[in-house]
Design an enzyme around this catalytic site. Structure first.
Site, PDB file in Angstrom:
ATOM      1  N   LEU A  19     -18.280 -25.953 -15.978  1.00 37.85           N
ATOM      2  CA  LEU A  19     -18.682 -25.897 -14.572  1.00 37.85           C
ATOM      3  C   LEU A  19     -20.163 -25.580 -14.423  1.00 37.85           C
ATOM      4  O   LEU A  19     -20.785 -25.963 -13.438  1.00 37.85           O
ATOM      5  CB  LEU A  19     -17.856 -24.837 -13.830  1.00 37.85           C
ATOM      6  CG  LEU A  19     -16.344 -25.086 -13.750  1.00 37.85           C
ATOM      7  CD1 LEU A  19     -15.655 -23.891 -13.111  1.00 37.85           C
ATOM      8  CD2 LEU A  19     -16.052 -26.358 -12.953  1.00 37.85           C
ATOM      9  N   ASP A 135     -27.143  -9.211  -4.994  1.00 37.79           N
ATOM     10  CA  ASP A 135     -27.417 -10.601  -5.387  1.00 37.79           C
ATOM     11  C   ASP A 135     -26.761 -11.562  -4.403  1.00 37.79           C
ATOM     12  O   ASP A 135     -26.226 -12.597  -4.794  1.00 37.79           O
ATOM     13  CB  ASP A 135     -26.922 -10.863  -6.808  1.00 37.79           C
ATOM     14  CG  ASP A 135     -27.596 -12.078  -7.441  1.00 37.79           C
ATOM     15  OD1 ASP A 135     -28.617 -12.549  -6.887  1.00 37.79           O
ATOM     16  OD2 ASP A 135     -27.108 -12.563  -8.472  1.00 37.79           O
TER      17      ASP A 135
END
Length: 348
Positions: A19, A135
Site C-alpha cells: 500500500l 501529526d
C-alpha cells in the site's frame, strides 16, 4: 512468542499487495487467515536505537493499546519478526487527502460537516486521555468502506498535562504547524492539534491545501497573510518564544474573502480554531459544542459519503500547474510526507 517450529504470528497474515513505502518500512494489505478479514500491516525495520525507530514504534503501540474509540484506528496485533516490527491494523480503504483531491467527488456542506465531526470526536477522545496527536493532516485520517473516518499514525503522539513538560517543536507537517511551534515553543498543549484540525477544515472547504509554506519562515508568512500579523494585544507571550522574530505588519483580511462559500457558522468556528494565543484558542470539546454542528444542514451519515474507488484515482497534478496561492507551484502533499521520527535524545 511461539516456540521454534511452531507457526509464527507472521504466518497468520497472508500478504496481498503493498500500500505504501517509506524511510523506515512498508505498509501492505493482507488477509488475516484466522478471521478472513482484510488488514493493513505496517512493517517497521528495527534499526539501532539512535535512529529512534524502536522508541517511536513502541510508543505508538503503547498509546494505541490504551485508545479505544470508533474514530481511532484499531491496532489488532503487534509482533517482531525477521528484524522488523509488524503492526497489524484494521484495513481502511482510503484517506481524507484522497477524498479532497478527487474531483469526481462533490463535497456538500453536510459532507464537510460530517468529516469534521468525526475528526473532532476522535481528537476529543485523545485529549480526554491526555494524548496529543501531533501529526494531524488529511492523509493520517483514514476512511473505511462504511465511510467512518479514523485517526491514524500515532508515532509522534505524546502524553501531556504536566505544565513543566517540554516537547520538541519539530512535529506536524509544516503546513499544519501552529504558530507557537513555528516560533519554537517547547511547552505547549492541545491547541497545536486544534490548529491542525482548523487547517484540515479549511482544506475541506477549499479543496486544496490552505497554508502550503515551503519553509518555516514561509509558513509563518502565509499564516500572517491569511490572519494578519499578530500583535502583543492578541498574543502577549509570543515575543518570549525561543525562535520569535518580528514580521512587518499585515492586516487581517475578512475570512469571507478566503472562504466565500462557507456559512457564517463555519467561518466563526474557523476563526476560533485559528486564534493566535493558544490559551484563547477554542478547545476540541468547545468546537464540538459549536453551533456549526447543530445548524442546518445536518452532517451527512458516514455510510452516504462518497469515497474514491481506489486511492490515486482522479487526482490533481502535483507540480506542473499553478495553485490559487499566487504563483506558488501546485503541491498537494506536505514536503516530507512520511512522518518525522524523533530520536530518544533531547525533547520528545
Amino acid at each position: 512468542m511461539s516456540k521454534s517450529g511452531d507457526n509464527q504470528p507472521v504466518d497468520r497474515y497472508l500478504r496481498r499487495q503493498i500500500l505504501g513505502e517509506g524511510t523506515y518500512g512498508v505498509v501492505y494489505k493482507a488477509t488475516d487467515t484466522k478471521t478472513g478479514k482484510t488488514v493493513a500491516v505496517k512493517k517497521i525495520r528495527l534499526g539501532n536505537q539512535k535512529e529512534g525507530v524502536n522508541f517511536t514504534a513502541l510508543r505508538e503501540i503503547k498509546l494505541l493499546k490504551e485508545l479505544n474509540h470508533p474514530h481511532i484506528v484499531e491496532l489488532i496485533d503487534a509482533f517482531p519478526h525477521d528484524g522488523s516490527l509488524h503492526l497489524v491494523f484494521e484495513y481502511m480503504q482510503t484517506d481524507l487527502e484522497a477524498v479532497i483531491r478527487d474531483r469526481n467527488i462533490f463535497l456538500s456542506p453536510g459532507d464537510i460537516k460530517s468529516y469534521m465531526l468525526m475528526t473532532l470526536k476522535g481528537l476529543a477522545y485523545c485529549h480526554k486521555k491526555w494524548v496529543l496527536h501531533r501529526d494531524m493532516k488529511p492523509n493520517n485520517l483514514l476512511i473505511g468502506e462504511n465511510g467512518l473516518l479514523k485517526l491514524a499514525d500515532f508515532g509522534l503522539a505524546r502524553l501531556f498535562g504536566s505544565p513543566n513538560r517540554r516537547f520538541t517543536h519539530q512535529v506536524f507537517a509544516t503546513w499544519y504547524r501552529a504558530p507557537e511551534l513555528l516560533f519554537g515553543s517547547r511547552q505547549y498543549g492541545a491547541g497545536v492539534d486544534v490548529w491542525a484540525a482548523g487547517c484540515i477544515f479549511a482544506e475541506l472547504l477549499l479543496r486544496r491545501p490552505f497554508l502550503p509554506g515551503s519553509t518555516e519562515i514561509d509558513q509563518l508568512g502565509k499564516i500572517f497573510q491569511a490572519f494578519g500579523t499578530p500583535v502583543p494585544s492578541q498574543w502577549s507571550d509570543m515575543i518570549y518564544l525561543p525562535d520569535y522574530m518580528e514580521f512587518s505588519y499585515t492586516p487581517a483580511p475578512p475570512l469571507r474573502t478566503i472562504f466565500p462559500m462557507a456559512s457564517d457558522d463555519a467561518l466563526d468556528l474557523l476563526a476560533k480554531m485559528f486564534i493566535y494565543d493558544p490559551r484563547q484558542r477554542i478547545t476540541i470539546q468547545q468546537a464540538l459544542d459549536h453551533r456549526y454542528f447543530s445548524s442546518s444542514p445536518s452532517p451527512t451519515e458516514p455510510g452516504k459519503l462518497q469515497i474514491p474507488a481506489s486511492k490515486g484515482d482522479a487526482l490533481e497534478p502535483k507540480a506542473s500547474e499553478q495553485n490559487q496561492h499566487g504563483n506558488s507551484p501546485a503541491v498537494l502533499s506536505p514536503p516530507g510526507k512520511m512522518r518525522r521520527v524523533m530520536g530518544p535524545e533531547g525533547f520528545t
